[in-house]
Enzyme design. Structure first.
Site, PDB file in Angstrom:
ATOM      1  N   HIS A   1       0.041   1.877   9.192  1.00 61.79           N
ATOM      2  CA  HIS A   1      -1.171   1.161   8.751  1.00 61.79           C
ATOM      3  C   HIS A   1      -1.594   0.066   9.742  1.00 61.79           C
ATOM      4  O   HIS A   1      -2.727  -0.406   9.689  1.00 61.79           O
ATOM      5  CB  HIS A   1      -1.026   0.646   7.312  1.00 61.79           C
TER       6      HIS A   1
ATOM      7  N   ASP B   1       4.356   5.878   5.896  1.00 63.73           N
ATOM      8  CA  ASP B   1       3.817   4.757   6.676  1.00 63.73           C
ATOM      9  C   ASP B   1       4.760   4.453   7.846  1.00 63.73           C
ATOM     10  O   ASP B   1       5.586   3.533   7.774  1.00 63.73           O
ATOM     11  CB  ASP B   1       3.670   3.536   5.751  1.00 63.73           C
TER      12      ASP B   1
ATOM     13  N   SER C   1       4.410  -6.637   8.431  1.00 58.90           N
ATOM     14  CA  SER C   1       4.362  -5.172   8.470  1.00 58.90           C
ATOM     15  C   SER C   1       4.902  -4.619   9.775  1.00 58.90           C
ATOM     16  O   SER C   1       4.592  -5.145  10.849  1.00 58.90           O
ATOM     17  CB  SER C   1       2.921  -4.692   8.325  1.00 58.90           C
TER      18      SER C   1
END
Lengths: 241, 381
Positions: A42, A91, A184
């Site tokens: 992402h 992801d 992230s």
């Protein structure tokens, strides 16, 4: 990282920062070999061109890279073909660096888990990153200790999204220590025998981390992807059309 | 608002962005509702800023309230909570006056009275900007909104139980009973949801996932019987057919490169004898002309690190010609960046030395944190 603390310089030598143009730090990443890093898919939404990115390693303070830091351009970005942005499933992405990093005490790869090797529920592992701390963004790398949560228990926390076998949960019901925006792609590592650290997760998603009420963080389950990661490295290193 | 907006403003120019402090900042305009949460309202035009202080629908879509209200709707605290929430998030825009139409005070009070306490249970607060006294009483001079007949209780991202309660759409058919009348788990076949049912299980997958080279069903049934290859062909992982002579030649012929996967392995009881799978058959590697660089390449290609020991082992089969051999290509070192299998070739003669390559690799250092020097020794206090 919420509820964490500042790390010692060089304490997590596989942690890297994925940076883009004027934005600077966008996501965390993890060094897994001299020319390869992992992050989550992402991070590249809407900006999948390798030219836009660089990877900075050996960093502690984002504002003052220092003599131990190394920076590399990105040669290629391999996003998992099943990445689903709606449910944040699959992801993960593999990042090929322009050139090999120089291995030093401050820049070293982490181990990948063996196929099928998972951390035990209720064991304690570490997350690191330059993500939001709840009241501000840090300059210095933060670390936090989190508890591994079983898949079934994790599924009971989240209404909005489904927890799939490609995900791993860690943290606390009260959200006291948790990853947050900007973490992230960074690592969830657990200590194995002989003081060796293995990468089991990549920070992926969670509830509104500032609220501290809505459960643990969700990480990409690296074990599930180990064969795919090895295959990508092999294909991009040795095969020609 | 001034009675007629300048043309630049009507065109949605940045100069009219309410964040810009200029003469046009009082200029409002109606825009179609695009916030998914509120797509089923009895009106379809809105104007900004809204009653929660958001400056655009984009800002509303990522706001705290956009997460809060749908979660609260599930508790069933108030039948028209979602309608009320939407009158705050995407206020109705009167196309004539270009003015926002607020919710009526009674609607605001009902929502707050019935749902505020539910939020309190989890330690959250009712949105600060929604003080009911700012909204007009119904029947007064100012127009205001009340739920009419036909107002949907659930947002488009919710499933409405037969009982009328709203549960998140993702809870529909998830195997757990979420509606009080269990209606969320009725009619849950794959076909009802336009999905394909994996044979032998009740797992549903998208049709596009069948035969795409990635297994999604239990027992990999979605990837079975996907290709019909000729006798001289082998099936790639993505079900293309590739001639068996091209298999493991160092170049990819399957578009997913699966013809070049798992071509090299260390087998035998000791797990050290180098074996190459070429043209759909297993070969040993003749030790003649083998070099240390090739050992390094092999360990690296297998992801096993660096060679720790190499041996040339005598072939024990005792039957000449029984073993299939691959030989080091005379120009192997000119093939930079190629896989091991590309640097080997078949020859008409057998291996002169009748010795095969046996190799042990050691995983390269990983997962090691800096030496103790960086950290002070533990001292008892």
């Amino acid at each position: 990282i919420l509820g964490g603390r500042v790390t010692r310089r060089g304490a997590w030598p596989w942690q890297c920062s994925l940076q883009s143009g004027q934005s600077g730090h966008v996501c965390g990443c993890v060094l897994i070999a001299r020319r390869w890093a992992l992050t989550v898919a992402h991070c590249f939404e809407g900006r999948e061109s390798a030219d836009l990115w660089k990877v900075v390693l050996g960093l502690n303070n984002l504002d003052h890279p220092g003599v131990h830091s190394q920076s590399r351009g990105v040669r290629s970005i391999i996003v998992h073909p099943r990445y689903n942005r709606a449910v944040v499933d699959y992801d993960i992405s593999v990042v090929q660096l322009e050139s090999e990093v120089e291995e030093t005490a401050f820049v070293r790869p982490v181990c990948l888990p063996q196929p099928g090797q998972l951390p035990s529920p209720d064991s304690y592992c570490y997350i690191t990153g330059w993500g939001h701390m709840g009241n501000r963004m840090p300059f210095k790398l933060q670390e936090g200790e989190v508890r591994i949560i079983s898949l079934s228990q994790c599924q009971s926390y989240f209404d909005m999204k489904t927890i799939t076998p490609r995900m791993l949960c860690a943290g606390y019901e009260a959200g006291t220590v948790d990853s947050c925006m900007g973490d992230s792609g960074g690592p969830l590592v657990c200590e194995e025998d002989a003081g060796r650290w293995t990468l089991f997760g990549l920070t992926s998603w969670g509830s509104v981390c500032f609220s501290k009420v809505l459960g643990p963080g969700v990480y990409s389950n690296v074990t599930h992807f180990t064969p795919w990661i090895q295959q990508q490295i092999y294909i991009h290193t040795y095969l020609t059309d | 608002c001034i009675s007629s907006c300048p043309s630049v403003c009507a065109a949605g120019s940045a100069t009219c962005d309410p964040r810009h402090n200029n003469n046009n900042n009082n200029c409002t305009r109606c825009e179609p509702i695009s916030l998914e949460l509120c797509m089923n309202l009895p009106y379809n035009l809105t104007s900004y800023p809204n009653f929660l202080g958001h400056l655009s629908q984009r800002e509303s879509s990522v706001s705290w309230e956009s997460s809060l209200f749908p979660a609260l709707v599930q508790t069933g605290c108030y039948q028209y909570l979602m309608f009320y929430a939407c009158t705050l998030l995407v206020p109705k825009c009167d196309p004539v006056s270009l003015q926002r139409v607020p919710p009526c005070r009674s609607l605001c009070r009902s929502a707050k009275e019935k749902c505020e306490s539910v939020l309190g249970i989890v330690g959250l607060q009712w949105p600060e900007d929604s003080d009911c006294s700012q909204f007009p009483e119904e029947g007064g001079n100012a127009t205001c909104l009340l739920p009419e007949a036909g107002v949907e209780e659930c947002s488009p991202s919710h499933f409405k139980c037969r009982s009328g309660r709203c549960v998140l759409a993702s809870k529909r058919c998830d195997g757990h009973l979420d509606c009080d009348d269990h209606s969320d788990e009725e009619n849950c076949g794959c076909s009802e949801r336009a999905l394909w049912e994996c044979p032998g299980s009740n797992v549903c997958i998208k049709a596009s996932m069948i035969c795409d080279g990635i297994p999604d069903c239990p027992l990999l049934v979605d990837e079975a019987n996907c290709s019909v290859c000729r006798d001289n062909e082998l099936s790639c992982n993505n079900h293309q057919c590739v001639h068996r002579t091209l298999w493991c030649d160092g170049k990819k012929h399957c578009s997913d490169s699966s013809d070049e996967w798992n071509c090299v392995s260390l087998s035998d009881r000791s797990g050290s004898v180098l074996t190459v799978y070429r043209t759909a058959a297993e070969y040993q590697v003749c030790a003649d002309e083998w070099s240390h660089e090739l050992s390094e390449l092999t360990c690296n290609q297998l992801g096993l690190g660096v060679p720790s020991s190499v041996a040339m082992v005598a072939d024990q089969t005792g039957v000449p010609g029984r073993r299939r051999w691959l030989h080091v290509h005379p120009e192997w070192n000119l093939r930079n960046g190629s896989a091991l299998q590309a640097r080997l070739e078949k020859r008409s003669h057998a291996c002169h030395s009748r010795r095969r390559v046996s190799l042990f690799c050691t995983r390269e250092e990983c997962g090691v944190r800096p030496a103790v020097g960086l950290f002070p020794h533990r001292r008892k206090r």
